[in-house]
Design a protein around this motif. Structure first.
Motif, PDB file in Angstrom:
ATOM      1  N   LEU A   1      19.433  57.349   8.016  1.00 25.60           N
ATOM      2  CA  LEU A   1      20.270  56.157   7.846  1.00 25.60           C
ATOM      3  C   LEU A   1      21.044  56.213   6.533  1.00 25.60           C
ATOM      4  CD1 LEU A   1      20.816  53.542   9.439  1.00 25.60           C
ATOM      5  CD2 LEU A   1      19.072  52.429   8.039  1.00 25.60           C
ATOM      6  N   LEU A   2      20.413  56.741   5.491  1.00 28.39           N
ATOM      7  CA  LEU A   2      21.109  56.905   4.206  1.00 28.39           C
ATOM      8  C   LEU A   2      22.249  57.896   4.325  1.00 28.39           C
ATOM      9  CD1 LEU A   2      21.302  56.526   1.095  1.00 28.39           C
ATOM     10  CD2 LEU A   2      19.623  58.382   0.893  1.00 28.39           C
ATOM     11  N   TYR A   3      21.997  59.037   4.963  1.00 32.14           N
ATOM     12  CA  TYR A   3      23.039  60.044   5.117  1.00 32.14           C
ATOM     13  C   TYR A   3      24.201  59.516   5.951  1.00 32.14           C
ATOM     14  CZ  TYR A   3      19.257  63.114   3.545  1.00 32.14           C
ATOM     15  OH  TYR A   3      18.232  63.690   2.826  1.00 32.14           O
ATOM     16  N   VAL A   4      23.896  58.748   6.982  1.00 35.44           N
ATOM     17  CA  VAL A   4      24.953  58.221   7.848  1.00 35.44           C
ATOM     18  C   VAL A   4      25.743  57.128   7.141  1.00 35.44           C
ATOM     19  CG1 VAL A   4      25.373  56.924   9.969  1.00 35.44           C
ATOM     20  CG2 VAL A   4      23.808  58.864   9.989  1.00 35.44           C
ATOM     21  N   THR A   5      25.045  56.237   6.451  1.00 29.15           N
ATOM     22  CA  THR A   5      25.734  55.118   5.799  1.00 29.15           C
ATOM     23  C   THR A   5      26.675  55.604   4.703  1.00 29.15           C
ATOM     24  OG1 THR A   5      23.840  53.678   6.264  1.00 29.15           O
ATOM     25  CG2 THR A   5      25.400  52.951   4.577  1.00 29.15           C
ATOM     26  N   VAL A   6      26.160  56.471   3.832  1.00 31.46           N
ATOM     27  CA  VAL A   6      26.982  56.939   2.704  1.00 31.46           C
ATOM     28  C   VAL A   6      27.934  58.041   3.143  1.00 31.46           C
ATOM     29  CG1 VAL A   6      26.925  57.880   0.366  1.00 31.46           C
ATOM     30  CG2 VAL A   6      25.119  56.319   1.123  1.00 31.46           C
ATOM     31  N   GLY A   7      27.417  59.017   3.901  1.00 34.63           N
ATOM     32  CA  GLY A   7      28.244  60.153   4.289  1.00 34.63           C
ATOM     33  C   GLY A   7      29.300  59.802   5.313  1.00 34.63           C
ATOM     34  N   ALA A   8      28.870  59.254   6.474  1.00 30.19           N
ATOM     35  CA  ALA A   8      29.825  58.908   7.527  1.00 30.19           C
ATOM     36  C   ALA A   8      30.711  57.744   7.112  1.00 30.19           C
ATOM     37  CB  ALA A   8      29.079  58.578   8.820  1.00 30.19           C
ATOM     38  N   GLY A   9      30.131  56.751   6.416  1.00 31.28           N
ATOM     39  CA  GLY A   9      30.954  55.640   5.950  1.00 31.28           C
ATOM     40  C   GLY A   9      32.004  56.088   4.948  1.00 31.28           C
ATOM     41  N   GLY A  10      31.598  56.943   4.003  1.00 23.46           N
ATOM     42  CA  GLY A  10      32.570  57.461   3.039  1.00 23.46           C
ATOM     43  C   GLY A  10      33.625  58.326   3.690  1.00 23.46           C
ATOM     44  N   ALA A  11      33.229  59.139   4.670  1.00 24.52           N
ATOM     45  CA  ALA A  11      34.201  59.968   5.382  1.00 24.52           C
ATOM     46  C   ALA A  11      35.221  59.116   6.115  1.00 24.52           C
ATOM     47  CB  ALA A  11      33.476  60.891   6.361  1.00 24.52           C
ATOM     48  N   THR A  12      34.782  57.999   6.673  1.00 30.45           N
ATOM     49  CA  THR A  12      35.710  57.110   7.376  1.00 30.45           C
ATOM     50  C   THR A  12      36.694  56.461   6.409  1.00 30.45           C
ATOM     51  OG1 THR A  12      33.986  56.650   9.016  1.00 30.45           O
ATOM     52  CG2 THR A  12      35.849  55.131   8.913  1.00 30.45           C
ATOM     53  N   VAL A  13      36.203  56.019   5.254  1.00 36.43           N
ATOM     54  CA  VAL A  13      37.087  55.402   4.259  1.00 36.43           C
ATOM     55  C   VAL A  13      38.133  56.397   3.769  1.00 36.43           C
ATOM     56  CG1 VAL A  13      37.164  54.374   1.954  1.00 36.43           C
ATOM     57  CG2 VAL A  13      35.376  53.705   3.551  1.00 36.43           C
ATOM     58  N   LEU A  14      37.690  57.611   3.461  1.00 34.34           N
ATOM     59  CA  LEU A  14      38.636  58.621   2.985  1.00 34.34           C
ATOM     60  C   LEU A  14      39.636  59.010   4.068  1.00 34.34           C
ATOM     61  CD1 LEU A  14      36.242  60.952   0.932  1.00 34.34           C
ATOM     62  CD2 LEU A  14      37.824  59.205   0.072  1.00 34.34           C
ATOM     63  N   ALA A  15      39.179  59.091   5.316  1.00 24.19           N
ATOM     64  CA  ALA A  15      40.082  59.443   6.411  1.00 24.19           C
ATOM     65  C   ALA A  15      41.139  58.361   6.624  1.00 24.19           C
ATOM     66  CB  ALA A  15      39.286  59.681   7.688  1.00 24.19           C
ATOM     67  N   VAL A  16      40.732  57.088   6.534  1.00 21.31           N
ATOM     68  CA  VAL A  16      41.693  55.988   6.722  1.00 21.31           C
ATOM     69  C   VAL A  16      42.723  55.979   5.600  1.00 21.31           C
ATOM     70  CG1 VAL A  16      41.930  53.485   6.795  1.00 21.31           C
ATOM     71  CG2 VAL A  16      40.087  54.588   8.058  1.00 21.31           C
ATOM     72  N   LEU A  17      42.262  56.102   4.354  1.00 18.70           N
ATOM     73  CA  LEU A  17      43.193  56.086   3.223  1.00 18.70           C
ATOM     74  C   LEU A  17      44.128  57.294   3.266  1.00 18.70           C
ATOM     75  CD1 LEU A  17      40.775  54.978   0.341  1.00 18.70           C
ATOM     76  CD2 LEU A  17      42.442  53.568   1.572  1.00 18.70           C
ATOM     77  N   GLY A  18      43.559  58.480   3.500  1.00 18.94           N
ATOM     78  CA  GLY A  18      44.396  59.673   3.530  1.00 18.94           C
ATOM     79  C   GLY A  18      45.348  59.700   4.712  1.00 18.94           C
ATOM     80  N   GLY A  19      44.867  59.309   5.895  1.00 20.46           N
ATOM     81  CA  GLY A  19      45.739  59.299   7.067  1.00 20.46           C
ATOM     82  C   GLY A  19      46.875  58.313   6.935  1.00 20.46           C
ATOM     83  N   TYR A  20      46.603  57.134   6.367  1.00 25.80           N
ATOM     84  CA  TYR A  20      47.663  56.132   6.175  1.00 25.80           C
ATOM     85  C   TYR A  20      48.693  56.626   5.168  1.00 25.80           C
ATOM     86  CZ  TYR A  20      49.890  51.807   4.601  1.00 25.80           C
ATOM     87  OH  TYR A  20      50.804  50.845   4.253  1.00 25.80           O
TER      88      TYR A  20
END
Length: 329
Positions: free
Chosen positions: A123-142
């Motif tokens: 749960l820690l790996y998913v929350t920080v890793g996957a959540g951070g990957a989603t934030v970076l993908a949204v900011l970079g893609g936009y």
């Protein structure tokens, strides 16, 4: 006689206006047609929107559905069996005893609650890793979709190249780099590589190009809205379907990640669920090790429950994303 016969037979001519025939023929349209041709005429014609049913395609779809659901059905059925029932009963049917609740209790308490500890690590790996990957993908893609800057084409080429490179090819260089930095056997060795999602960045790039109209951003700038405020109040709600899609992909990739934690982590206290269940499975092959196949199967069932729940709860965002392009502007 001839005259009287003619007079009697022709005294009332059928062609006369006053004549009423006892046998009248109804119009052709007075009686509805109920034959097979009428039923066929009521069916809508087969068009691309109303295709003709294909029996071979239906059979192939049924085989694919069976192939997909059979492992899940096997997992659910065998999670209800005891260790002995796994070997004494048919794999796709229940045993004489129903031990699901007992198996769940033993799975959560076995080895001093190791499964719960592995679940929290995942749960820690998913929350920080996957959540951070989603934030970076949204900011970079936009940013790549809505801003023009030097080197934009080079960034596009790098992203496409990163999507084509498999993750296993980068595992050994990543391990050597993290080993020199002293980060191996720590949660950061799993979290930091999970923050990079080239496919998620590319997906958000493509989605932001179509989902956020350039005219809407120009209108916000004319009204005096800052770029940060425009992103959070205008662009981010429009990007929500794509954001949820990237989040789900990142969650599944991090939740099922096995190879990266295998080479990065040696301490069982930091194992994710994938490594932990594999350690229980390998324990039966060691000298003096206890075989806990019933707990492995039950733990596998508990492992997939959060992913299935996440897909079911976030499904409506996927549906809205699919329908977003159906309205012509």
């Amino acid at each position: 006689m001839t005259t009287s016969f003619t007079t009697g037979s022709t005294g009332s001519s059928p062609s006369s206006p006053g004549h009423r025939s006892s046998r009248t023929t109804p119009p052709a349209t007075a009686r509805p047609r109920t034959g097979g041709s009428a039923r066929k005429s009521r069916r809508p014609p087969h068009t691309p929107l109303n295709p003709r049913p294909s029996i071979p395609l239906t059979l192939v779809t049924g085989v694919v559905v069976l192939y997909t659901l059979a492992p899940l059905l096997w997992l659910v059925i065998n999670a209800t069996k005891s260790q002995r029932g796994l070997f004494d009963s048919f794999g796709l049917w229940f045993a004489d005893d129903f031990n699901l609740w007992n198996n769940i209790t033993r799975t959560l308490t076995y080895d001093d609650g190791a499964f719960v500890r592995w679940f929290l690590n995942t749960l820690l790996y998913v929350t920080v890793g996957a959540g951070g990957a989603t934030v970076l993908a949204v900011l970079g893609g936009y940013a790549l979709a809505k801003y023009d800057f030097p080197g934009r084409r080079a960034v596009f080429a790098v992203v496409i190249g990163a999507v084509a490179v498999p993750g296993t090819a980068l595992a050994v260089p990543t391990f050597l780099m993290f080993s020199n930095m002293g980060l191996t056997n720590t949660p950061w060795a799993v979290i930091i590589p999970s923050l990079i999602s080239p496919f998620g960045l590319y997906l958000m790039w493509v989605f932001a190009s179509e989902a956020v109209p350039a005219g809407l951003l120009e209108a916000a700038r004319i009204d005096g809205s800052s770029e940060l405020r425009t992103f959070f109040t205008i662009a981010l709600p429009l990007l929500m379907p794509g954001t949820i899609t990237v989040l789900l992909f990142s969650m599944v990739a991090t939740w099922n990640n096995y190879f990266l934690p295998l080479i990065m982590i040696k301490d069982p206290d930091w194992y994710p669920l994938t490594l932990g269940l594999n350690a229980w499975n390998a324990q039966a092959q060691t000298a003096g090790g206890e075989a806990v196949f019933d707990l492995i199967i039950t733990g596998s069932l508990l492992t997939i429950v959060p992913i299935v729940a996440a897909f079911l709860l976030l499904q409506r965002y996927w549906q809205s994303g699919l329908a977003a392009g159906s309205v012509k502007e």
